[in-house]
Scaffold this motif. Sequence first.
Motif, PDB file in Angstrom:
ATOM      1  N   UNK A 150       0.714  -1.059   0.080  1.00 51.60           N
ATOM      2  CA  UNK A 150      -0.084  -0.135  -0.059  1.00 51.60           C
ATOM      3  C   UNK A 150       0.842   1.320   0.111  1.00 51.60           C
ATOM      4  N   UNK A 151       1.936   1.416   0.588  1.00 48.36           N
ATOM      5  CA  UNK A 151       3.011   2.426   0.794  1.00 48.36           C
ATOM      6  C   UNK A 151       3.403   2.472  -0.509  1.00 48.36           C
ATOM      7  N   UNK A 152       3.718   1.458  -1.032  1.00 51.25           N
ATOM      8  CA  UNK A 152       4.373   1.595  -2.521  1.00 51.25           C
ATOM      9  C   UNK A 152       3.402   2.287  -3.560  1.00 51.25           C
ATOM     10  N   UNK A 153       2.277   1.858  -3.565  1.00 56.27           N
ATOM     11  CA  UNK A 153       1.322   2.170  -4.301  1.00 56.27           C
ATOM     12  C   UNK A 153       0.954   3.749  -3.992  1.00 56.27           C
ATOM     13  N   UNK A 154       1.038   4.182  -2.880  1.00 53.61           N
ATOM     14  CA  UNK A 154       0.614   5.433  -2.349  1.00 53.61           C
ATOM     15  C   UNK A 154       1.833   6.204  -2.834  1.00 53.61           C
ATOM     16  N   UNK A 155       3.142   5.678  -2.832  1.00 55.15           N
ATOM     17  CA  UNK A 155       4.197   6.832  -3.286  1.00 55.15           C
ATOM     18  C   UNK A 155       4.322   6.937  -4.825  1.00 55.15           C
ATOM     19  N   UNK A 156       3.865   5.900  -5.423  1.00 56.94           N
ATOM     20  CA  UNK A 156       3.631   5.824  -7.147  1.00 56.94           C
ATOM     21  C   UNK A 156       2.808   6.794  -7.339  1.00 56.94           C
ATOM     22  N   UNK A 157       1.801   6.855  -6.806  1.00 58.97           N
ATOM     23  CA  UNK A 157       0.563   7.975  -6.954  1.00 58.97           C
ATOM     24  C   UNK A 157       1.008   9.307  -6.714  1.00 58.97           C
ATOM     25  N   UNK A 158       1.610   9.586  -5.550  1.00 59.29           N
ATOM     26  CA  UNK A 158       2.046  10.850  -5.389  1.00 59.29           C
ATOM     27  C   UNK A 158       3.233  11.452  -6.221  1.00 59.29           C
ATOM     28  N   UNK A 159       3.975  10.429  -6.904  1.00 63.06           N
ATOM     29  CA  UNK A 159       4.890  10.843  -7.835  1.00 63.06           C
ATOM     30  C   UNK A 159       4.404  11.189  -9.227  1.00 63.06           C
ATOM     31  N   UNK A 160       3.396  10.214  -9.637  1.00 57.19           N
ATOM     32  CA  UNK A 160       2.379  10.524 -10.665  1.00 57.19           C
ATOM     33  C   UNK A 160       1.728  11.898 -10.814  1.00 57.19           C
ATOM     34  N   UNK A 161       1.006  12.298  -9.568  1.00 52.91           N
ATOM     35  CA  UNK A 161       0.595  13.366  -9.351  1.00 52.91           C
ATOM     36  C   UNK A 161       1.548  14.683  -9.525  1.00 52.91           C
ATOM     37  N   UNK A 162       2.564  14.425  -8.923  1.00 51.06           N
ATOM     38  CA  UNK A 162       3.756  15.433  -9.143  1.00 51.06           C
ATOM     39  C   UNK A 162       4.362  15.831 -10.270  1.00 51.06           C
ATOM     40  N   UNK A 163       4.489  14.729 -11.106  1.00 54.20           N
ATOM     41  CA  UNK A 163       4.711  14.607 -12.484  1.00 54.20           C
ATOM     42  C   UNK A 163       3.627  15.442 -13.405  1.00 54.20           C
ATOM     43  N   UNK A 164       2.661  15.138 -13.214  1.00 53.63           N
ATOM     44  CA  UNK A 164       1.373  15.834 -13.700  1.00 53.63           C
ATOM     45  C   UNK A 164       1.307  17.341 -13.507  1.00 53.63           C
ATOM     46  N   UNK A 165       1.580  17.584 -12.203  1.00 53.67           N
ATOM     47  CA  UNK A 165       1.444  19.191 -11.945  1.00 53.67           C
ATOM     48  C   UNK A 165       2.794  19.884 -12.063  1.00 53.67           C
ATOM     49  N   UNK A 166       3.938  19.364 -12.627  1.00 56.20           N
ATOM     50  CA  UNK A 166       5.130  20.090 -12.647  1.00 56.20           C
ATOM     51  C   UNK A 166       5.447  20.669 -14.061  1.00 56.20           C
ATOM     52  N   UNK A 167       6.097  21.489 -14.051  1.00 57.99           N
ATOM     53  CA  UNK A 167       6.635  22.029 -15.366  1.00 57.99           C
ATOM     54  C   UNK A 167       7.697  21.123 -16.040  1.00 57.99           C
ATOM     55  N   UNK A 168       7.613  21.013 -17.247  1.00 60.14           N
ATOM     56  CA  UNK A 168       8.650  20.274 -17.922  1.00 60.14           C
ATOM     57  C   UNK A 168       9.689  21.042 -18.775  1.00 60.14           C
ATOM     58  N   UNK A 169      11.023  21.045 -18.744  1.00 64.01           N
ATOM     59  CA  UNK A 169      11.769  21.789 -19.515  1.00 64.01           C
ATOM     60  C   UNK A 169      12.868  20.731 -20.138  1.00 64.01           C
ATOM     61  N   UNK A 170      13.226  21.479 -21.170  1.00 64.73           N
ATOM     62  CA  UNK A 170      14.073  20.689 -22.260  1.00 64.73           C
ATOM     63  C   UNK A 170      15.020  21.763 -22.954  1.00 64.73           C
ATOM     64  N   UNK A 171      15.926  21.424 -23.530  1.00 62.67           N
ATOM     65  CA  UNK A 171      16.893  22.354 -24.186  1.00 62.67           C
ATOM     66  C   UNK A 171      17.372  21.525 -25.866  1.00 62.67           C
ATOM     67  N   UNK A 172      17.474  22.398 -26.578  1.00 63.94           N
ATOM     68  CA  UNK A 172      17.817  21.944 -27.914  1.00 63.94           C
ATOM     69  C   UNK A 172      19.075  22.596 -28.422  1.00 63.94           C
ATOM     70  N   UNK A 173      20.130  21.971 -28.735  1.00 60.97           N
ATOM     71  CA  UNK A 173      21.289  22.136 -29.118  1.00 60.97           C
ATOM     72  C   UNK A 173      21.462  22.285 -30.739  1.00 60.97           C
ATOM     73  N   UNK A 174      21.881  23.573 -31.302  1.00 62.90           N
ATOM     74  CA  UNK A 174      21.949  23.743 -32.710  1.00 62.90           C
ATOM     75  C   UNK A 174      23.729  23.567 -32.738  1.00 62.90           C
TER      76      UNK A 174
END
Length: 211
Positions: free
Chosen positions: A53-77
């Motif tokens: 149950x703790x593992x499932x709770x941790x995975x759910x919290x991680x997924x929610x955090x990923x969905x709620x967070x900004x995503x950043x990336x760089x592209x080098x020429x």
Amino acid sequence: MKKLLVGLCLFPSIAFSTETGESCAKIEDSAKRLECYDSVFLKSPSQSEKELQQKLDDELAKLKAELASWRYRESKDEMRNKTSYFASKASDNTIELSFPYQGGSSITLVLRKHSEYGNDVMFNLSKGQFSCRIDGCNISVKFDDENIEKYAVSESESGSNDVLFLSGKKSMKKFVDKLKSAKKMVIEFPIYDYGRAQFTFTTQGLEWKHF
């Protein structure tokens, strides 16, 4: 009956470990009947069950955090030795469109500092089309509990009608400055064959120093 009660007293762990709710109801002694029900319906989870149950709770919290967070990336020429920077955030909600765009459609907000084309604030519709013109239209934006503001946007010069660009350098700076300090943003877009649709963004946590 006395023999039954004696048996229960002598072997409680065996009796209660195999009891069911139906068999508990047959016990005449009220205290022991209650204890039987507790053993059946209030069984404490095992250590392995707690860990799962703790593992499932941790995975759910991680997924929610990923969905709620900004995503950043760089592209080098590599040829010009220049780098483009991107920050993106998907809307919290979706809208349901009719044929041929069945299914939920969301908006992705993209901040871009392009090594060649400069700064842009873009809105990408995952399904459907914006009801705008290449020469521009307006969107309504509300940051937190502030007043509703109008921003000019335009479609891509390539003719793509699922992307809108925020117009004007001053408007872009004002928008991004408010975006950095806001926790929530609601934007209303004109969607073809749907009307005006509102999309909510959880905006807190943006780290953007590129323009």
